[in-house]
Motif scaffolding. Structure first.
Motif, PDB file in Angstrom:
ATOM      1  N   SER A 116       0.857  -1.184   0.000  1.00  6.57           N
ATOM      2  CA  SER A 116       0.000   0.000   0.000  1.00  6.57           C
ATOM      3  C   SER A 116       0.897   1.240   0.000  1.00  6.57           C
ATOM      4  CB  SER A 116      -0.962  -0.023   1.179  1.00  6.57           C
ATOM      5  OG  SER A 116      -1.912   1.013   1.024  1.00  6.57           O
ATOM      6  N   THR A 117       0.336   2.384   0.270  1.00 11.12           N
ATOM      7  CA  THR A 117       1.103   3.600   0.016  1.00 11.12           C
ATOM      8  C   THR A 117       0.679   4.760   0.908  1.00 11.12           C
ATOM      9  OG1 THR A 117       1.458   5.328  -1.647  1.00 11.12           O
ATOM     10  CG2 THR A 117      -0.519   4.030  -1.881  1.00 11.12           C
ATOM     11  N   ALA A 118       1.627   5.645   1.132  1.00  9.54           N
ATOM     12  CA  ALA A 118       1.343   6.907   1.812  1.00  9.54           C
ATOM     13  C   ALA A 118       0.327   7.727   1.036  1.00  9.54           C
ATOM     14  CB  ALA A 118       2.633   7.705   1.953  1.00  9.54           C
ATOM     15  N   PHE A 169       6.291   4.913   2.108  1.00 10.46           N
ATOM     16  CA  PHE A 169       6.526   6.311   1.797  1.00 10.46           C
ATOM     17  C   PHE A 169       7.434   6.321   0.553  1.00 10.46           C
ATOM     18  CE2 PHE A 169       4.187   8.793   4.968  1.00 10.46           C
ATOM     19  CZ  PHE A 169       3.491   7.717   5.507  1.00 10.46           C
ATOM     20  N   ASN A 170       8.456   7.143   0.456  1.00 10.96           N
ATOM     21  CA  ASN A 170       9.177   7.198  -0.834  1.00 10.96           C
ATOM     22  C   ASN A 170      10.365   6.253  -0.839  1.00 10.96           C
ATOM     23  OD1 ASN A 170       7.425   9.592  -0.832  1.00 10.96           O
ATOM     24  ND2 ASN A 170       8.410   9.896  -2.814  1.00 10.96           N
ATOM     25  N   VAL A 171      10.282   5.263  -1.694  1.00 14.76           N
ATOM     26  CA  VAL A 171      11.271   4.191  -1.713  1.00 14.76           C
ATOM     27  C   VAL A 171      12.411   4.573  -2.665  1.00 14.76           C
ATOM     28  CG1 VAL A 171      11.585   1.730  -2.009  1.00 14.76           C
ATOM     29  CG2 VAL A 171       9.331   2.642  -1.400  1.00 14.76           C
ATOM     30  N   ILE A 205      17.751  18.456 -13.318  1.00 15.24           N
ATOM     31  CA  ILE A 205      16.564  17.965 -12.635  1.00 15.24           C
ATOM     32  C   ILE A 205      15.623  19.162 -12.447  1.00 15.24           C
ATOM     33  CG2 ILE A 205      18.179  17.725 -10.664  1.00 15.24           C
ATOM     34  CD1 ILE A 205      14.703  16.538 -10.253  1.00 15.24           C
ATOM     35  N   GLU A 206      14.375  18.964 -12.843  1.00 13.45           N
ATOM     36  CA  GLU A 206      13.382  20.022 -12.658  1.00 13.45           C
ATOM     37  C   GLU A 206      12.688  19.793 -11.322  1.00 13.45           C
ATOM     38  OE1 GLU A 206      10.648  20.378 -15.916  1.00 13.45           O
ATOM     39  OE2 GLU A 206       9.408  21.841 -14.866  1.00 13.45           O
ATOM     40  N   MET A 207      12.779  20.766 -10.445  1.00 13.15           N
ATOM     41  CA  MET A 207      12.154  20.640  -9.116  1.00 13.15           C
ATOM     42  C   MET A 207      10.733  21.201  -9.224  1.00 13.15           C
ATOM     43  SD  MET A 207      15.391  21.588  -6.675  1.00 13.15           S
ATOM     44  CE  MET A 207      15.602  23.252  -7.284  1.00 13.15           C
ATOM     45  N   PHE A 218       9.724  23.753  -1.185  1.00 12.51           N
ATOM     46  CA  PHE A 218       9.724  22.528  -2.013  1.00 12.51           C
ATOM     47  C   PHE A 218       9.031  21.423  -1.228  1.00 12.51           C
ATOM     48  CE2 PHE A 218      13.152  25.166  -3.449  1.00 12.51           C
ATOM     49  CZ  PHE A 218      13.062  25.082  -4.827  1.00 12.51           C
ATOM     50  N   ASN A 219       8.348  20.529  -1.942  1.00 12.57           N
ATOM     51  CA  ASN A 219       7.586  19.572  -1.136  1.00 12.57           C
ATOM     52  C   ASN A 219       8.488  18.513  -0.503  1.00 12.57           C
ATOM     53  OD1 ASN A 219       7.736  17.867  -3.304  1.00 12.57           O
ATOM     54  ND2 ASN A 219       5.628  18.171  -3.944  1.00 12.57           N
ATOM     55  N   VAL A 220       7.976  17.978   0.598  1.00 12.36           N
ATOM     56  CA  VAL A 220       8.794  17.169   1.509  1.00 12.36           C
ATOM     57  C   VAL A 220       8.291  15.720   1.491  1.00 12.36           C
ATOM     58  CG1 VAL A 220       9.351  16.795   3.955  1.00 12.36           C
ATOM     59  CG2 VAL A 220       9.417  19.110   2.997  1.00 12.36           C
ATOM     60  N   ARG A 281       4.450  23.271 -10.362  1.00 13.20           N
ATOM     61  CA  ARG A 281       3.972  22.118  -9.584  1.00 13.20           C
ATOM     62  C   ARG A 281       3.522  20.993 -10.503  1.00 13.20           C
ATOM     63  NH1 ARG A 281       0.270  23.228  -4.435  1.00 13.20           N
ATOM     64  NH2 ARG A 281       1.493  24.812  -3.370  1.00 13.20           N
ATOM     65  N   ARG A 282       3.602  19.771 -10.003  1.00 13.79           N
ATOM     66  CA  ARG A 282       3.075  18.614 -10.706  1.00 13.79           C
ATOM     67  C   ARG A 282       1.699  18.277 -10.094  1.00 13.79           C
ATOM     68  NH1 ARG A 282       6.417  13.095  -9.861  1.00 13.79           N
ATOM     69  NH2 ARG A 282       5.256  13.184  -7.917  1.00 13.79           N
ATOM     70  N   ALA A 283       0.784  17.739 -10.891  1.00 11.69           N
ATOM     71  CA  ALA A 283      -0.562  17.438 -10.374  1.00 11.69           C
ATOM     72  C   ALA A 283      -0.515  16.337  -9.319  1.00 11.69           C
ATOM     73  CB  ALA A 283      -1.475  17.003 -11.514  1.00 11.69           C
ATOM     74  N   GLY A 284      -1.340  16.464  -8.293  1.00 10.07           N
ATOM     75  CA  GLY A 284      -1.546  15.362  -7.341  1.00 10.07           C
ATOM     76  C   GLY A 284      -0.537  15.266  -6.214  1.00 10.07           C
ATOM     77  N   ASP A 285       0.345  16.256  -6.060  1.00  7.05           N
ATOM     78  CA  ASP A 285       1.401  16.186  -5.039  1.00  7.05           C
ATOM     79  C   ASP A 285       0.987  16.864  -3.723  1.00  7.05           C
ATOM     80  OD1 ASP A 285       3.486  14.787  -6.189  1.00  7.05           O
ATOM     81  OD2 ASP A 285       4.442  16.557  -7.051  1.00  7.05           O
ATOM     82  N   PRO A 286       0.886  16.125  -2.614  1.00  4.12           N
ATOM     83  CA  PRO A 286       0.693  16.790  -1.317  1.00  4.12           C
ATOM     84  C   PRO A 286       1.960  17.534  -0.869  1.00  4.12           C
ATOM     85  CG  PRO A 286       0.515  14.382  -1.119  1.00  4.12           C
ATOM     86  CD  PRO A 286       0.964  14.677  -2.508  1.00  4.12           C
TER      87      PRO A 286
HETATM   88  N1  UFG Z   1       9.913  15.518  -8.134  1.00  7.25           N
HETATM   89  C1  UFG Z   1      10.532  16.614  -8.713  1.00  7.25           C
HETATM   90  N2  UFG Z   1      11.092  16.460  -9.941  1.00  7.25           N
HETATM   91  C2  UFG Z   1      11.076  15.273 -10.628  1.00  7.25           C
HETATM   92  C3  UFG Z   1      10.448  14.162 -10.017  1.00  7.25           C
HETATM   93  C4  UFG Z   1       9.876  14.324  -8.767  1.00  7.25           C
HETATM   94  O1  UFG Z   1      10.565  17.699  -8.151  1.00  7.25           O
HETATM   95  O2  UFG Z   1      11.595  15.231 -11.753  1.00  7.25           O
HETATM   96  C5  UFG Z   1       9.338  15.669  -6.793  1.00  7.25           C
HETATM   97  C6  UFG Z   1       7.854  15.387  -6.720  1.00  7.25           C
HETATM   98  O3  UFG Z   1       7.099  16.530  -7.006  1.00  7.25           O
HETATM   99  C7  UFG Z   1       7.702  14.892  -5.287  1.00  7.25           C
HETATM  100  C8  UFG Z   1       9.034  14.221  -4.978  1.00  7.25           C
HETATM  101  O4  UFG Z   1       9.942  14.701  -5.959  1.00  7.25           O
HETATM  102  O5  UFG Z   1       7.595  15.945  -4.409  1.00  7.25           O
HETATM  103  C9  UFG Z   1       8.964  12.731  -5.067  1.00  7.25           C
HETATM  104  O6  UFG Z   1       8.363  12.382  -6.306  1.00  7.25           O
HETATM  105  P1  UFG Z   1       8.367  10.909  -6.862  1.00  7.25           P
HETATM  106  O7  UFG Z   1       7.731  10.947  -8.214  1.00  7.25           O
HETATM  107  O8  UFG Z   1       9.727  10.334  -6.735  1.00  7.25           O
HETATM  108  O9  UFG Z   1       7.463  10.134  -5.819  1.00  7.25           O
HETATM  109  P2  UFG Z   1       5.962  10.418  -5.351  1.00  7.25           P
HETATM  110  O10 UFG Z   1       6.042  11.120  -4.028  1.00  7.25           O
HETATM  111  O11 UFG Z   1       5.129  11.044  -6.398  1.00  7.25           O
HETATM  112  O12 UFG Z   1       5.389   8.961  -5.201  1.00  7.25           O
HETATM  113  C10 UFG Z   1       6.108   7.961  -4.556  1.00  7.25           C
HETATM  114  C11 UFG Z   1       5.690   6.644  -5.163  1.00  7.25           C
HETATM  115  C12 UFG Z   1       4.257   6.400  -4.863  1.00  7.25           C
HETATM  116  C13 UFG Z   1       4.010   6.540  -3.368  1.00  7.25           C
HETATM  117  C14 UFG Z   1       4.489   7.853  -2.862  1.00  7.25           C
HETATM  118  C15 UFG Z   1       4.285   7.910  -1.373  1.00  7.25           C
HETATM  119  O13 UFG Z   1       5.883   6.650  -6.565  1.00  7.25           O
HETATM  120  O14 UFG Z   1       3.941   5.107  -5.296  1.00  7.25           O
HETATM  121  O15 UFG Z   1       5.844   7.991  -3.188  1.00  7.25           O
HETATM  122  O16 UFG Z   1       4.877   9.031  -0.800  1.00  7.25           O
HETATM  123  F1  UFG Z   1       2.689   6.471  -3.143  1.00  7.25           F
END
Ligand code: UFG
Length: 330
Positions: A116-118, A169-171, A205-207, A218-220, A281-286
Motif C-alpha cells: 500500500s502507500t502513503a 513512503f518514498n522508496v 533535474i526540474e524541481m 519545495f515539497n517534503v 507544480r506537478r498534479a496530485g502532489d501533497p
Molecule cells: N519531483 C521533482 N522532480 C522530478 C520528479 C519528482 O521535483 O523530476 C518531486 C515530486 O514533485 C515529489 C518528490 O519529488 O515531491 C517525489 O516524487 P516521486 O515521483 O519520486 O514520488 P511520489 O512522491 O510522487 O510517489 C512515490 C511513489 C508512490 C508513493 C508515494 C508515497 O511513486 O507510489 O511515493 O509518498 F505512493
C-alpha cells in the motif's frame, strides 16, 4: 511451500525476491512485464509472465505451485499518470486485486502482504502520519490502493483472508551488490532522475514547485531504502504465519527531506555536479508526507538499517553508474 511474489520483476518486487531467496525461501514470481524487467528477477525464483487480471492464467499458477503466502506488488504506481488516466489504475490495481483474492480463495491461500502507500492518506491531517489517521487520497493511484485495502478487509471478514498492508513512503536505493536497482522507462521518480542528471543523461533535474507550505517551499517526502522495505515484508510474512490478525503499517524513516534538500544530499553523496531548475507544480502532489513508523518498529520489530539519506542515495548511485541505461531489455 512457496511464497508467490506478484510484481516480482518490478523495482521493489525484485529486491523482495532477492531478499526472500537469500533467506532460503522458495519463490514463485508472477509479473506481466508491463513495467518490470525479466533480468531483475533472481534466477533462483520460478517465473511466470502472467497478467493478474487473467484469472485462468493466474489460477494455473496456483494449481502448478504449492503457494503458502502471497506478496502483492503488481500494480501501477505513478501518481501523475494516475491523474491523467485513472481508469488504467482502477482496472489493473483495484480489479486485479479482486481477481487475485478470488483465485486465492479458490485455492485456500489465506495470507497476503500488500504494497500500500502513503498516497492513501492524501493531504495528511497530522505530521508524522499515523496508521489511524484519515485516509482521503488526492489522486487516483492512492484511491485505487485504498480500495484494495478495503476489499481485503471485507474478504477477511467473509473468508478469513489475513492481510498486512504496508504503506510505503518514498522508496529509493538499490541492492548493495549493484546487481539490481531502479529502472523505469520513462523514469518519473525523484532519486533516479537526480542521478541521471548527475550522470549527464539529463540536462538538469526540474524541481516541481517552490511554493508548497514547507520551510523551503519545495515539497517534503520521507525516503526509505528498498532493502529495509524488503526486510519489513519478511517480518510481515512471519507475523501472518504466526497467526496474527490483519494489520496495517507505515514504512518510512520518520524524517522528511524537501526536493531541494534531496538534490543537495545527492551532490554530497556522489561528489558530482547536479544541475537543477525550478519548474511548476506537478498534479496530485501533497505538501508533506512523513511517516510515523513506530507501529512497524513495535509490532514487527522493524529497524531500518539505512537511516541516512546519503547512504540511500549512494546505493542508488552505485546501480546507476554501473547500469547507465538500466536493464537494456526494452
Ligand atoms: N519531483 C521533482 N522532480 C522530478 C520528479 C519528482 O521535483 O523530476 C518531486 C515530486 O514533485 C515529489 C518528490 O519529488 O515531491 C517525489 O516524487 P516521486 O515521483 O519520486 O514520488 P511520489 O512522491 O510522487 O510517489 C512515490 C511513489 C508512490 C508513493 C508515494 C508515497 O511513486 O507510489 O511515493 O509518498 F505512493
Amino acid at each position: 511451500m512457496s511464497v508467490l511474489v506478484l510484481g516480482g520483476a518490478g523495482y521493489i518486487g525484485s529486491h523482495m525476491v532477492k531478499t526472500l531467496v537469500e533467506a532460503g525461501r522458495e519463490v514463485v514470481v508472477v509479473d506481466a512485464l508491463f513495467t518490470g524487467h525479466r533480468d531483475a528477477v533472481n534466477p533462483a525464483a520460478k517465473f511466470y509472465q502472467v497478467d493478474i487480471r487473467d484469472k485462468a492464467a493466474l489460477s494455473a499458477v496456483f494449481e502448478q505451485e504449492n503457494i503458502e503466502q502471497v506478496v502483492h506488488f503488481a500494480a501501477f504506481s505513478i501518481v501523475p499518470e494516475s491523474v491523467a488516466n485513472p481508469l488504467k489504475y482502477f482496472d489493473n490495481n483495484t480489479s486485479g486485486m479482486i481477481t487475485l483474492l478470488e483465485v486465492m480463495k479458490a485455492h485456500d491461500v489465506k495470507q497476503i502482504v500488500f504494497s500500500s502507500t502513503a498516497a492513501t492518506y492524501g493531504n495528511p491531517v497530522n505530521i508524522p502520519i499515523k496508521e489511524t489517521d484519515p485516509q482521503n487520497p488526492i489522486n487516483p493511484y492512492g484511491e485505487s490502493k485504498l480500495m484494495m485495502e478495503k476489499i481485503m478487509a471485507w474478504s477477511d471478514q467473509a473468508d478469513g483472508v489475513k492481510w498486512v498492508a504496508l504503506r510505503y513512503f518514498n522508496v529509493a536505493g538499490a541492492a548493495e551488490d549493484g546487481t539490481i536497482g531502479e529502472d523505469h522507462k520513462p523514469e518519473t521518480h525523484l532519486v533516479p532522475i537526480i542521478l541521471q542528471a548527475g550522470l549527464g543523461q539529463r540536462d538538469y533535474i526540474e524541481m516541481f514547485g517552490d511554493d508548497y507550505k514547507t520551510p523551503d517551499g519545495f515539497n517534503v517526502r520521507d525516503y526509505v531504502h528498498v532493502l529495509d522495505l524488503a526486510d519489513a515484508h519478511i517480518r510481515a510474512l512471519k507475523y501472518l504465519a504466526d497467526g496474527h490478525d490483519s494489520n496495517q503499517f507505515n514504512l518510512g524513516s520518520a524524517t522528511g527531506f524537501s526536493v531541494k534538500e534531496m538534490v543537495e544530499a545527492a551532490r554530497e553523496a556522489t561528489g558530482v555536479d547536479i544541475p537543477a531548475k525550478i519548474g511548476p507544480r506537478r498534479a496530485g502532489d501533497p505538501d508533506i508526507l512523513i511517516a510515523n513508523s513506530d507501529k512497524a518498529r513495535d509490532v514487527l520489530g522493524w529497524a531500518p538499517k539505512y537511516d541516512n539519506v546519503q547512504d540511500i542515495i549512494k546505493t542508488a548511485w552505485n546501480w546507476h553508474k554501473s547500469h547507465p541505461t538500466g536493464y537494456n531489455d526494452k
